[in-house]
Write an enzyme that holds these catalytic residues in place. Structure first.
Site, PDB file in Angstrom:
ATOM      1  N   GLU A 195       0.871  -1.147  -0.066  1.00  0.00           N
ATOM      2  CA  GLU A 195       0.057   0.073   0.092  1.00  0.00           C
ATOM      3  C   GLU A 195       0.891   1.318  -0.118  1.00  0.00           C
ATOM      4  O   GLU A 195       0.634   2.288  -0.621  1.00  0.00           O
ATOM      5  CB  GLU A 195      -0.886  -0.060   1.290  1.00  0.00           C
ATOM      6  CG  GLU A 195      -2.189  -1.014   1.172  1.00  0.00           C
ATOM      7  CD  GLU A 195      -3.110  -0.568   2.092  1.00  0.00           C
ATOM      8  OE1 GLU A 195      -3.129   0.584   2.860  1.00  0.00           O
ATOM      9  OE2 GLU A 195      -3.781  -1.468   2.519  1.00  0.00           O
ATOM     10  N   SER A 262       5.245 -19.841  -0.787  1.00  0.00           N
ATOM     11  CA  SER A 262       5.307 -21.547  -0.689  1.00  0.00           C
ATOM     12  C   SER A 262       4.720 -22.019  -2.036  1.00  0.00           C
ATOM     13  O   SER A 262       4.123 -21.452  -2.714  1.00  0.00           O
ATOM     14  CB  SER A 262       4.326 -21.725   0.649  1.00  0.00           C
ATOM     15  OG  SER A 262       4.571 -21.191   1.615  1.00  0.00           O
ATOM     16  N   ASP A 334      -5.599  -9.773   1.253  1.00  0.00           N
ATOM     17  CA  ASP A 334      -5.522  -8.372   1.507  1.00  0.00           C
ATOM     18  C   ASP A 334      -6.044  -8.237   3.011  1.00  0.00           C
ATOM     19  O   ASP A 334      -7.284  -7.782   3.270  1.00  0.00           O
ATOM     20  CB  ASP A 334      -6.347  -7.576   0.691  1.00  0.00           C
ATOM     21  CG  ASP A 334      -5.839  -5.942   0.800  1.00  0.00           C
ATOM     22  OD1 ASP A 334      -5.086  -5.765   1.657  1.00  0.00           O
ATOM     23  OD2 ASP A 334      -6.302  -5.012   0.137  1.00  0.00           O
ATOM     24  N   ASP A 337      -4.807  -2.951   6.102  1.00  0.00           N
ATOM     25  CA  ASP A 337      -5.092  -1.579   5.632  1.00  0.00           C
ATOM     26  C   ASP A 337      -4.723  -0.483   6.379  1.00  0.00           C
ATOM     27  O   ASP A 337      -4.501  -0.609   7.610  1.00  0.00           O
ATOM     28  CB  ASP A 337      -6.739  -1.292   5.546  1.00  0.00           C
ATOM     29  CG  ASP A 337      -7.180  -1.731   4.308  1.00  0.00           C
ATOM     30  OD1 ASP A 337      -6.607  -2.211   3.396  1.00  0.00           O
ATOM     31  OD2 ASP A 337      -8.449  -2.050   4.069  1.00  0.00           O
TER      32      ASP A 337
END
Length: 821
Positions: A195, A262, A334, A337
Site C-alpha cells: 500500500e 510457498s 489483503d 489496511d
C-alpha cells in the site's frame, strides 16, 4: 640474539598454550548444553511415561498414552534443541530485544509494543477451548521441565548463546505459543508495504504508469488510483522521501518482496500411479541457522502425526497423519489496511471519526535498553487500529501533515484461535473435517491444501476483511479513516472463503498465485506473491497423465525459469545474431559472446552455469535503467525484477514503452537501446566481480544460500562457525524458489527459500519424504546443526514413518520422561 629468540619462542608457546586452554574451556562450557538423547528424567506434570525416540537425523518420535503428555514431550524436545530460538521469538513478540542488544533493536521493540502483539496473545488464551488450553499448558510444562533440568544439572545455561547474552529465562507460558503465531504473521505479511509503495509511486507517476510498475495479477482489475486526490488540500512535502533504514538481521519485519511464499500441490487417486493421493508442500521463509522449521512425529490418540513444526508451538503446521495430509501456502489475502487519521487541529490527542472527533486510546510502555537509559513510549490506538510512527514502513513519505497512520490487520485481535484450529486439524480424519476445523483459524491467512484417502481439496483459511463496495481505494492504498465507507465492517463469513474440492482434473495447487477472480469487495486481494512459478507448475502437472512421488519431488526441485523463457525473446529480439564479429577483448565481443550463450540456454537456473548469472544481472540492470529517471530515490525500493512490468514495457501494453526513453537525455531511446545498454552494464559489473572469462562464471557463486545465525552470525570469527553458506540453483521465479536479496554488494544471494519440504504418498504411506534446510539442532556444536542442510542443498530427503517399530529400530537415542511421585 639467541637469548632473545629463546624467550620469544617460550612466550609464543605460553600464549599458544593459554589460547588452546581458553578454547578448550569455551568448548567445555558450550558443549555442556548439548542434550543427551539417551537419558531418563523424572519430571513433574505428567500423567504417565513419555518416550522421545530420536532417529539418526535427530527427529523426535514422541509416544505417550495421553495426548497432553505427548505435547509435554514436544515442548521438552523443542527446548532441548531450540531453546535460544524459542526465547528469541518470545522476546521479539514481547518487544524486549533491546534489553539484550541495546539501541540497535530499539525501533523493532517500539513497533512490536505499538502493535501490542504480546498483550493480544495473553488475552487470547481465554479465547481457546478447554482442550487447547490443556495442550498449551502441557507444552509449556514440557519446556519448563527442560529449563529446570538445565538449572539443576548446570547444563551450560541451555544454549551457548546464553553465555554471551545471559538474561534470566522466564518460564514458558501458554501465551508465549500464541505470541509465536503473531510473530510468524508479521513475517508472512506484506500488504502494508505494498500500500505504501503504491501510494508513493502514485505521487510521482500518472495512474497508467503506476499500473505498469505495479500491475494487478492477470485477470480483471482497475487502474491505480491517484493517492493525492484522497487528501485534497493536505500538504504532502515528502512525496518521494526515501526513509528506509538498514534492516537489522534480528528484525521480524520482512523486506518488500520477502514476505511469505510457498508451493503446495496435490493429486487425486485417479492421477496417481500408486492409486493413492499425493501431496507436496514447501513453505518459504527467510533462511536462518537454525531453520525456523523442526521435524517431529507425535503419537496422538486419533493416530500418528508427523511433519514440520515451529519451536514454540505444539502443532504440526505442514504434515500428515495416517488419514489426512495438509500443506500451507501464503494466500496473500489483503488483510492489512493503512488508515490515515485526521487530527483535531485544536487537540492533537483527538482524531476524526464519522461521528466527530474522539480521543485516542493511549498507554505508556517502558523499554529497557542495555547500556543506555530506558525509554518510555506512548502507544496510541484509533478505532481502526494502532497508530504507527512516520519512521516505520516509510509512512512519513505518504502521511499528510496533521494526520497519523493507523494499521488495520486481522492479526491484531485478542480472539486468535489459530492454534486451536491447528490442534483440530491434526486430529481430523478426513478433508471435510480439516476444512471444518480450519474455521477457527484467524491469521495470517493461508491456502490449506488437503488430501485424504479418497480425494483432494484446497481452502483459503483465515479472516478476510469485509470492505464496503464504496471504499475509496479498495484497499490498494491508504485511505481516510474518518470516512465510514473506508472502514472495515467485520470479516467475511468463512463459507465465502475460496474453496476447491475434488476438481474434475484431479490436480490442485498453489504457488501464491491468484486463485480466484472475484470483483471487489469479494476479491480476496489485488496483490499476489506469484504470477510466474504457477506457469511452470501447470506445465509440469499437465505433462503427465499420472503422477508419482518422484514426479512431485521433481516438481519441487524444478529450476527452470518460465520468466527467463518468456522475457529473453522480448528483450533480446533486436540483439541476437546481428552485426559482424567484433575484435576479441572488446565490449562488443563480450556482448556477442554473452548473447551466444543466452541464445542456447533453456532457462534452467543451474548453479553450475554462467547463463543464469548473465540473465539475472541483465534484467536487474534493465529495470534500473527503465525506472531510475522516473522514480529517483524511490527506485531503490524496487530491488527485485518485476516480470510483468518488463513484459508490459517490451510489449508496449497501453503505451508502456515510454519507460524506455530517458527523460533527461535529448535523444529518444528505444527499448532495444535500453536493453543493449543494460546488457553492457551487467557485463561490466560481472567482469569486475567474477573476472573476464565469461564461461567460468557460475550462478551458484552469486546465489549462495545464506543460513545465517541471527545474532552470532554478525560476530567476527564466530560467524565462520555458525553461518552456513551453500551454492544453490533456482531463483526468484523458479519452483525451487531461491529469492535473492536484491540489495548490497551481493544482490543475488539466496536469502528466502523452502526451509522445509515434504512429499506425502498415501499410496505408500511409509515412503513419505521430508527435509529441512539446516538440521534439527540449534546448537552449533551439534552434528545435527547442519547435517540435513547438506541433503537439502543436493535435493535429497529423509524418510519418516508412522510405524513406531521402524522408529525404535533406527533410534539414535531414547529419552524417557517419568512422572515425579
Amino acid at each position: 640474539m639467541g637469548l632473545l629468540f629463546k624467550w620469544t619462542f617460550r612466550l609464543f608457546l605460553l600464549v599458544s598454550a593459554l589460547a588452546v586452554a581458553a578454547l578448550l574451556l569455551v568448548y567445555y562450557f558450550a558443549s555442556r548444553s548439548l542434550p543427551d538423547y539417551d537419558a531418563s528424567h523424572t519430571v513433574p506434570g505428567l500423567s504417565g511415561e513419555v518416550e522421545i525416540i530420536r532417529n539418526t537425523a535427530g527427529v523426535p518420535h514422541i509416544f505417550a498414552a495421553d495426548d497432553n503428555d505427548v505435547f509435554y514431550g514436544l515442548g521438552f524436545a523443542h527446548a532441548q534443541d531450540r531453546l535460544w530460538q524459542m526465547t528469541m521469538l518470545r522476546r521479539t513478540a514481547q518487544g524486549r530485544l533491546s534489553e539484550l542488544f541495546g539501541a540497535r533493536t530499539l525501533q523493532i521493540d517500539k513497533l512490536i509494543r505499538r502493535l501490542d502483539l504480546y498483550g493480544l496473545a495473553q488475552r487470547s488464551v481465554a479465547a481457546q477451548d478447554a482442550s487447547t488450553r490443556s495442550a498449551l499448558e502441557a507444552y509449556a510444562a514440557g519446556v519448563n521441565a527442560w529449563l529446570r533440568i538445565v538449572n539443576q544439572e548446570a547444563l551450560g545455561r541451555g544454549a551457548p548463546e546464553f553465555f554471551i547474552f545471559s538474561p534470566q529465562i522466564a518460564p514458558w507460558q501458554p501465551a508465549d505459543s500464541i505470541a509465536v503465531v503473531k510473530i510468524m504473521g508479521l513475517q508472512l505479511s506484506g500488504h502494508l508495504e505494498e500500500e505504501v509503495i503504491r501510494a508513493r509511486a502514485s505521487l510521482l507517476l500518472p495512474p497508467e504508469r503506476v499500473r505498469d510498475l505495479l500491475p494487478d495479477a492477470p485477470g480483471a482489475g482497475i487502474a491505480a488510483l491517484e493517492y493525492a486526490s484522497l487528501f485534497e488540500g493536505a500538504a504532502l512535502p515528502r512525496y518521494a522521501a526515501n526513509t528506509t533504514p538498514p534492516k537489522d538481521p534480528i528484525s521480524p519485519v520482512p523486506d518488500r518482496g520477502l514476505a511469505g511464499a510457498s508451493n503446495a500441490f496435490a493429486a487425486a487417486p485417479e492421477r496417481s500411479a500408486a492409486g493413492g493421493t499425493l501431496l507436496a508442500n514447501d513453505p518459504h521463509l527467510g533462511l536462518s541457522a537454525p531453520s525456523i522449521w523442526y521435524l517431529a512425529r507425535l503419537d496422538l490418540a486419533t493416530g500418528g502425526v508427523m511433519g514440520g513444526t515451529i519451536p514454540g508451538m505444539p502443532i504440526v503446521l505442514s504434515g500428515r497423519s495416517d488419514k489426512v495430509g495438509w500443506g500451507v501456502t501464503s494466500a496473500y489475502v489483503d488483510d492489512q489496511d493503512i488508515f490515515i487519521e485526521r487530527l483535531n487541529p485544536d487537540d492533537p490527542e483527538e482524531y476524526e471519526t464519522p461521528e466527530g472527533f474522539k480521543s485516542f486510546e493511549t498507554r505508556q510502555s517502558i523499554i529497557q535498553i542495555a547500556d543506555a537509559p530506558s525509554e518510555t513510549i506512548t502507544m496510541r490506538w484509533s478505532e481502526n487500529g494502532p497508530v504507527l510512527p512516520e519512521t516505520q514502513y516509510n509512512l512519513g513519505a505518504i502521511t499528510p501533515l496533521g494526520h497519523e497512520a493507523a494499521l488495520g490487520w486481522t492479526l491484531l485481535t485478542d480472539q486468535n484461535t489459530s492454534i486451536q484450529a491447528g490442534l483440530k486439524i491434526m486430529r481430523a480424519q478426513s478433508k471435510e473435517e480439516v476444512i471444518a476445523a480450519a474455521e477457527d483459524y484467524v491469521a495470517p491467512a493461508q491456502n490449506l491444501t488437503i488430501v485424504d484417502e479418497t480425494g483432494i481439496a484446497m481452502k483459503t483459511i483465515g479472516h478476510i476483511p469485509q470492505r464496503d463496495v464504496r471504499h475509496q481505494s479498495e484497499g490498494r492504498i491508504p485511505a481516510p479513516g474518518w470516512i465510514e465507507t473506508n472502514r472495515w465492517q467485520g470479516v467475511m463469513p468463512y463459507g465465502t472463503n475460496p474453496e476447491f474440492i475434488d476438481p474434475d482434473g484431479g490436480i490442485l495447487g498453489n504457488t501464491n498465485n491468484k486463485a480466484v477472480d472475484r470483483p471487489f469487495p469479494n476479491h480476496v486481494s489485488h496483490h499476489y506473491g506469484d504470477t510466474q512459478r504457477v506457469q511452470r507448475w501447470r506445465r509440469l502437472m499437465l505433462n503427465r497423465q499420472v503422477h508419482t512421488r518422484d514426479s512431485f519431488v521433481e516438481a519441487q526441485l524444478d529450476t527452470v525459469s518460465f520468466t527467463a523463457r518468456a522475457l529473453l525473446p522480448l528483450i533480446a529480439a533486436d540483439l541476437w545474431f546481428t552485426g559482424e564479429a567484433a575484435p576479441d577483448g572488446s565490449p562488443e565481443r563480450r556482448r556477442q559472446r554473452a548473447l551466444e550463450l543466452m541464445a542456447g540456454w533453456n532457462g534452467e537456473m543451474s548453479e553450475h552455469l554462467p547463463e543464469p548469472l548473465i540473465y539475472a544481472a541483465w534484467l536487474r540492470a534493465l529495470q534500473t535503467r527503465l525506472i531510475r529517471d522516473e522514480l529517483g530515490p524511490l527506485e531503490s525500493e524496487f530491488s527485485h525484477v518485476e516480470p510483468l512490468f518488463i513484459e508490459r514495457v517490451f510489449r508496449n501494453a497501453d503505451g508502456a514503452n515510454v519507460w524506455c526513453d530517458v527523460l533527461q537525455s535529448a535523444p529518444k531511446e528505444t527499448c532495444s537501446d535500453i536493453s543493449r545498454f543494460a546488457l553492457d552494464d551487467a557485463l561490466v559489473w560481472l567482469t569486475e566481480k567474477y573476472g573476464p572469462a565469461i564461461e567460468s562464471w557460475r550462478w551458484g557463486d552469486a546465489h549462495e544460500a545464506t543460513h545465517d545465525h541471527q545474532v552470532l552470525g554478525t560476530i567476527p570469527l564466530l560467524s565462520a562457525f555458525v553461518n552456513i553458506r551453500q551454492s544453490t540453483s533456482g531463483g526468484d521465479n523458479t519452483l525451487m524458489r531461491g529469492r535473492t536479496s536484491g540489495k548490497g554488494a551481493d544482490p543475488f544471494q539466496n536469502v528466502h527459500a523452502a526451509g522445509y519440504r515434504g512429499v506425502y504418498d498415501f499410496g505408500d504411506p511409509d515412503s513419505s519424504l521430508f527435509i529441512l534446510s539446516t538440521g534439527q539442532s540449534g546448537h552449533p556444536l551439534s552434528r545435527h546443526y547442519d547435517d540435513l542442510g547438506v541433503l537439502w542443498r543436493r535435493g535429497e530427503y529423509i524418510p519418516m514413518s508412522l510405524d513406531p517399530e521402524l522408529a525404535r529400530a533406527g533410534a539414535l537415542g531414547i529419552t524417557k520422561l517419568v512422572p515425579a511421585p
